[in-house]
Design an enzyme around this catalytic site. Structure first.
Site, PDB file in Angstrom:
ATOM      1  N   GLY A   1       0.811  -1.213   0.000  1.00  0.00           N
ATOM      2  CA  GLY A   1       0.000   0.000   0.000  1.00  0.00           C
ATOM      3  C   GLY A   1       0.845   1.264   0.000  1.00  0.00           C
ATOM      4  N   HIS A   2       2.186   1.089   0.013  1.00  0.00           N
ATOM      5  CA  HIS A   2       3.097   2.242   0.019  1.00  0.00           C
ATOM      6  C   HIS A   2       3.916   2.326  -1.271  1.00  0.00           C
ATOM      7  CE1 HIS A   2       2.041   2.514   4.202  1.00  0.00           C
ATOM      8  NE2 HIS A   2       2.603   1.358   4.485  1.00  0.00           N
TER       9      HIS A   2
ATOM     10  N   LYS B   1      11.090   0.094   9.077  1.00  0.00           N
ATOM     11  CA  LYS B   1      10.359   1.275   9.545  1.00  0.00           C
ATOM     12  C   LYS B   1       9.836   1.009  10.957  1.00  0.00           C
ATOM     13  CE  LYS B   1       7.349   1.489   6.096  1.00  0.00           C
ATOM     14  NZ  LYS B   1       7.662   0.168   5.502  1.00  0.00           N
TER      15      LYS B   1
ATOM     16  N   HIS C   1      -0.425   5.220   7.319  1.00  0.00           N
ATOM     17  CA  HIS C   1      -1.546   4.281   7.308  1.00  0.00           C
ATOM     18  C   HIS C   1      -2.828   4.991   7.732  1.00  0.00           C
ATOM     19  CE1 HIS C   1       2.212   2.220   8.519  1.00  0.00           C
ATOM     20  NE2 HIS C   1       1.839   1.359   7.598  1.00  0.00           N
TER      21      HIS C   1
END
Lengths: 333, 333
Positions: free
Chosen positions: B55-56, B104, B219
């Site tokens: 999703g990144h 991360k 997010h």
């Protein structure tokens, strides 16, 4: 309207300031809103000029640099650049070998590039040849267009004719490459949402939550039809069926397949679409020789995508692989 | 929910099929959902592994290749990769010189990378060092995070530590570069709209039409505050003030300035934001040595941006300029 802008009237000027700051190897003429290669004009090299309305970034300014365009003119959002802009770009890239104009088929663009060519011929005796792209199979005649619209193939024309010019080939040959690419390329787009023009402040069209538009133009011009939302694999079929029935893409050396995002669609969806495009092409017996996946010709913040296929041959693949160094397309250097 | 997907459950697998088809020079392990450099493992070279929730994109798989990552693990959307995935990636890039994990700072990621490192040490005696990024100045402790969140600096760590590894430097030195970059980098993001997780089918949070969220996480985790929509020049100030008050960025060799799009924001707005960022930095007496403008670490279809500043020195600038050849970051080759 939710956008990262200041005054809607300043969007193009403000974005050009950002481009100039981000890319010191380019030269930005803020008065004429033209982005030049830093080393333009190159003596003895055909100069390539494109441009059009803003709102399609990175097209065209993001494709200025070695192996692609020598200059790009930025019109107001979704508005053709004026003849004076294009004339300034043409003068600025004239290295004595003539200038190629790459023009998307919209009535205003075609007219203003023609007037600019006349200005350049009269003022500096510059030889200009224009090639008009019209690869969108969705509709014939449209808002802003007589004939087919020029869309995704424009990026491929800029890359391939740019590589030919970089080889030092004469204007007639560079123009021939551009024409050949346009003739062998076809595109079809779709939208999940409308775009919003900053000066208008509201969506260009309404599209219900459960529908999408197939065959959309890059300014939100109407497409072929609205249909219920469907899975990506069906979207790929809806986009490729009219492309493949318009031009036989089998045989030869395969295609260059270009899945393009419309500005509001993230990369994960574009890769997903690319997988579906490849699946449809495999079923049709069409090989993919090269590909490009990303948001290269956008429609502001529209969510959606387009698919462009270019039937390739040895020469086009060689030109595709040639070095390119621009803000948004870069390899080999 | 308007997305170019098939079944929401298949988004990651489908997108990886597209990546594999688009980039034949990479090797995709579909079972473990790991994207490898085609030539991994490289004997004698420190292997770089990153990964995280999907999703990144293009982070992280779009940064696999020469001069950057050797492998990237794709978790489910906004979900950490599991230890087995990371262990498979670690084994696959172990060329005898050890492996660097770039993680991360999210609790699940940190834990699963640690477990993977233990697995790799036990199974293949692979030496693993982990560097955790935590550059987000917006909030301390957050949904999914103890301490600060790891955001934009991760892209810079992957580039700079990747260049150090490519030079054949030992694991301790490569890890030191990664730590140094994280220590000298700070980020702050903002959102104009929410993202929509495919499996959820509706926006993660509500954000009124006339408000934006400053300090948002990637997010959709809450930021610092909601404020009325403001011009880009004020947004730039809101993002840079906390960055600059957290770390003195003056002096030295200037900064690497990174304006990142969140997925739903088009490039024209990112260039416009970059112009405003440069204006704020000029006023603060901070020079920009290098820059990166584009959507490199996204949050699905969220509209918004983040700004990352890295206080650079000679060595970091040299590593920045070193050749890189990945799907989404490429120069010098």
């Amino acid at each position: 309207m939710k956008k990262l802008i200041n005054d809607p009237a300043d969007v193009v000027a403000d974005a050009l300031r950002g481009m100039a700051a981000a890319h010191p190897d380019l030269r930005v003429d803020h008065e004429n809103r033209v982005v030049f290669r830093g080393d333009a004009p190159r003596q003895g090299k055909v100069g390539l000029v494109s441009g059009g309305g803003s709102g399609h970034e990175p097209m065209h300014a993001g494709f200025v640099g070695l192996g692609m365009l020598d200059a790009a003119c930025a019109g107001e959002v979704f508005t053709s650049p004026v003849p004076d802009q294009v004339a300034a770009a043409t003068r600025g890239v004239d290295g004595g070998a003539g200038v190629l104009h790459i023009v998307k088929n919209y009535t205003g663009d075609v007219m203003n590039f023609e007037m600019a060519a006349e200005l350049a011929a009269a003022e500096t005796d510059t030889e200009v040849v224009a090639v008009v792209t019209d690869d969108d199979v969705a509709v014939k005649d449209s808002l802003y267009t007589a004939g087919r619209r020029g869309v995704g193939v424009t990026v491929l024309v800029e890359k391939l004719a740019g590589a030919a010019a970089e080889e030092g080939r004469p204007l007639a040959e560079v123009a021939d490459v551009a024409r050949r690419v346009n003739a062998a390329g076809r595109s079809m787009g779709m939208a999940l949402t409308s775009c919003t023009v900053p000066a208008a402040g509201r969506p260009t069209f309404d599209l219900p939550d459960d529908e999408m538009e197939i065959g959309i133009g890059i300014h939100g011009e109407p497409g072929r039809r609205r249909v219920p939302l469907a899975p990506a694999r069906e979207v790929a079929e809806m986009l490729l069926e009219p492309v493949l029935s318009d031009l036989d893409m089998t045989g030869g050396d395969g295609v260059i397949a270009f899945v393009n995002g419309m500005g509001g669609t993230p990369l994960i969806e574009l890769y997903l679409m690319y997988a579906e495009v490849v699946a449809v092409l495999e079923k049709a017996g069409i090989g993919v020789a090269r590909n490009l996946v990303g948001s290269y010709m956008t429609s502001l913040d529209m969510a959606g995508c387009s698919v462009t296929l270019l039937k390739a041959d040895d020469e086009l693949l060689r030109l595709w692989d040639a070095p390119v160094r621009t803000p948004s397309l870069r390899w080999g250097v």
